[in-house]
Scaffold this active site. Structure first.
Site, mmCIF file in Angstrom:
data_model
loop_
_atom_site.group_PDB
_atom_site.id
_atom_site.type_symbol
_atom_site.label_atom_id
_atom_site.label_comp_id
_atom_site.label_asym_id
_atom_site.label_seq_id
_atom_site.Cartn_x
_atom_site.Cartn_y
_atom_site.Cartn_z
ATOM 1 N N ASP A 94 1.777 -1.643 108.324
ATOM 2 C CA ASP A 94 1.554 -2.423 109.090
ATOM 3 C C ASP A 94 0.749 -1.968 110.156
ATOM 4 O O ASP A 94 -0.110 -0.899 109.846
ATOM 5 C CB ASP A 94 3.091 -2.850 109.885
ATOM 6 C CG ASP A 94 3.376 -1.457 110.588
ATOM 7 O OD1 ASP A 94 2.745 -0.309 110.333
ATOM 8 O OD2 ASP A 94 4.608 -1.109 111.106
ATOM 9 N N CYS A 304 29.302 -7.738 93.362
ATOM 10 C CA CYS A 304 27.925 -7.151 93.334
ATOM 11 C C CYS A 304 27.673 -6.399 92.146
ATOM 12 O O CYS A 304 28.636 -5.452 91.702
ATOM 13 C CB CYS A 304 27.826 -6.170 94.620
ATOM 14 S SG CYS A 304 26.179 -5.667 94.662
ATOM 15 N N CYS A 306 25.360 -3.966 92.018
ATOM 16 C CA CYS A 306 24.603 -2.531 92.209
ATOM 17 C C CYS A 306 25.488 -1.504 91.811
ATOM 18 O O CYS A 306 26.478 -1.387 91.488
ATOM 19 C CB CYS A 306 24.363 -2.472 93.800
ATOM 20 S SG CYS A 306 25.600 -1.982 94.842
HETATM 21 ZN ZN ZN Z 1 26.841 -3.557 96.101
#
Ligand code: ZN
Length: 375
Positions: A94, A304, A306
């Site tokens: 940025d 999920c 992950c």
């Molecule tokens: Zn997760």
């Protein structure tokens, strides 16, 4: 590799939602994309290997922080930001403007730039458009951003003045740029005012940049105001270049802003909430410090895929968080980033397959929150 530092292929559009592919010297970025924020040349609690594992394709570094510590010239001597932090994928830095206006002490703005004192040691520094480009050329990110002034979103007169500076600085940044392997993004400002947003989008588009950032949103204005600003700005921006909405990062915001033509996002939310013991989920935020999770054998977010959710229970993550163990921060960060990166990927597939609107409606049904402006 294309001749310019950045090429963008717009692969499909569904309503205003877009799916594309950005080509950079360090690889391709499928869009829509969420960019994890690596403020101090590290995405907190995550190694580059972890970032690849959760599906990150580009990360963000902060010019203000890296300029102050360890210094952009030192990073250049050590081979640039990619080599320094061991991440060989695309990076965006940025301009540092947002941090100067929100973090630095005793800042003083004039037409030529901004003088400020470091939040670390109080030392005095000065950013000009030329200086900010030079710092970002030392850092060596693939995508760099013009210095802009982020004004209070609701102050019209201030925004008129800040916009004039932001536009003049954009011209100076473009003129100052010397590296041909970096793509330069202009920053659309203008607060919550449609006339100023339109003026800014037209001015920067006429100048011509490699991509367009939209700044000064998600700073306290209402969702309706943020959406209205996007609805003014994105139709003006060139269809064949990427649009980057700065500082937005809840699952619902990602979906609603993609629906309004945004391609790229960054936000500290997933990493910051993780350090506070909280998880982002499709049905809202949960705080693992809450006693109700003490005996909960379910994963952080059932379903999920992950690493955190496939290996550990809420009870364990809560224990780590309560005991202030590093692994707790890591696992929550893994989950939070994985969620946003997965939602971005799902949106891309939905656009490519032409059912983005159905995806969007299904999200709001699942999350149990009122849908925002589904028009
Ligand atoms: Zn997760």
């Amino acid at each position: 590799m294309p001749k310019s530092a950045l090429a963008f292929d717009l692969l499909a559009a569904d309503g205003h939602a877009r799916a594309g592919l950005i080509h950079t010297p360090h690889g391709q970025i499928p869009t829509p994309v969420f960019m994890p924020v690596g403020t101090q040349a590290t995405v907190k609690a995550m190694s580059p290997r972890d970032l690849r594992d959760v599906g990150a394709t580009i990360i963000l570094g902060n010019t203000y922080h890296l300029y102050l510590r360890p210094g952009d010239e030192r990073i250049a001597r050590l081979g640039g930001l990619h080599a320094f932090m061991g991440w060989d994928g695309p990076i965006l830095t940025d301009s540092g403007g947002y941090q100067v206006f929100s973090l630095a002490q005793r800042r003083k703005i004039d037409a030529d730039g901004v003088t400020f004192r470091s939040h670390i040691d109080g030392s005095e520094h000065r950013f000009t458009p030329e200086k900010v480009v030079a710092i970002q050329e030392n850092l060596g990110a693939d995508l760099i951003v013009c210095l802009d002034e982020c004004a209070p979103a609701n102050d019209y007169d201030y925004n008129v003045q800040a916009l004039a500076r932001t536009h003049a600085w954009a011209q100076r940044c473009k003129a100052a740029k010397t590296r041909t392997d970096q793509a330069l993004f202009g920053v659309v400002q203008g607060g919550v005012f449609p006339d100023l947003r339109e003026q800014s989008a037209r001015f920067l588009t006429d100048m011509g940049f490699d991509g367009y950032a939209i700044g000064g949103l998600s700073v306290g204005e209402t969702k309706e105001q943020m959406h209205a600003s996007l609805e003014v700005v994105t139709p003006i921006l060139p269809a064949d270049q990427p649009r980057y909405l700065m500082g937005v990062g809840t699952p619902g915001d990602l979906i609603e802003c993609v629906a309004r033509g945004v391609d790229m996002f960054d936000c500290v939310l997933p990493t910051r909430t993780a350090r506070n013991g909280s998880a982002l989920t499709r049905t809202g935020r949960i705080n693992l410090r809450n006693a109700r999770f003490a005996d909960d054998a379910d994963p952080i977010e059932p379903g999920c895929t992950c690493y955190a959710c496939t290996h550990f229970s809420r009870a364990y993550v809560r224990h780590l968080t309560k005991a202030n163990e590093i692994l707790g921060h890591h696992l929550l960060t893994v989950h939070n980033l994985h969620l946003l990166l997965t939602i971005a990927r799902e949106m891309r597939e939905a656009v490519l397959e032409g059912h983005f609107q159905a995806y969007r409606e299904a999200f709001w049904q699942t999350c149990g929150q009122p849908a925002v402006n589904l028009a």
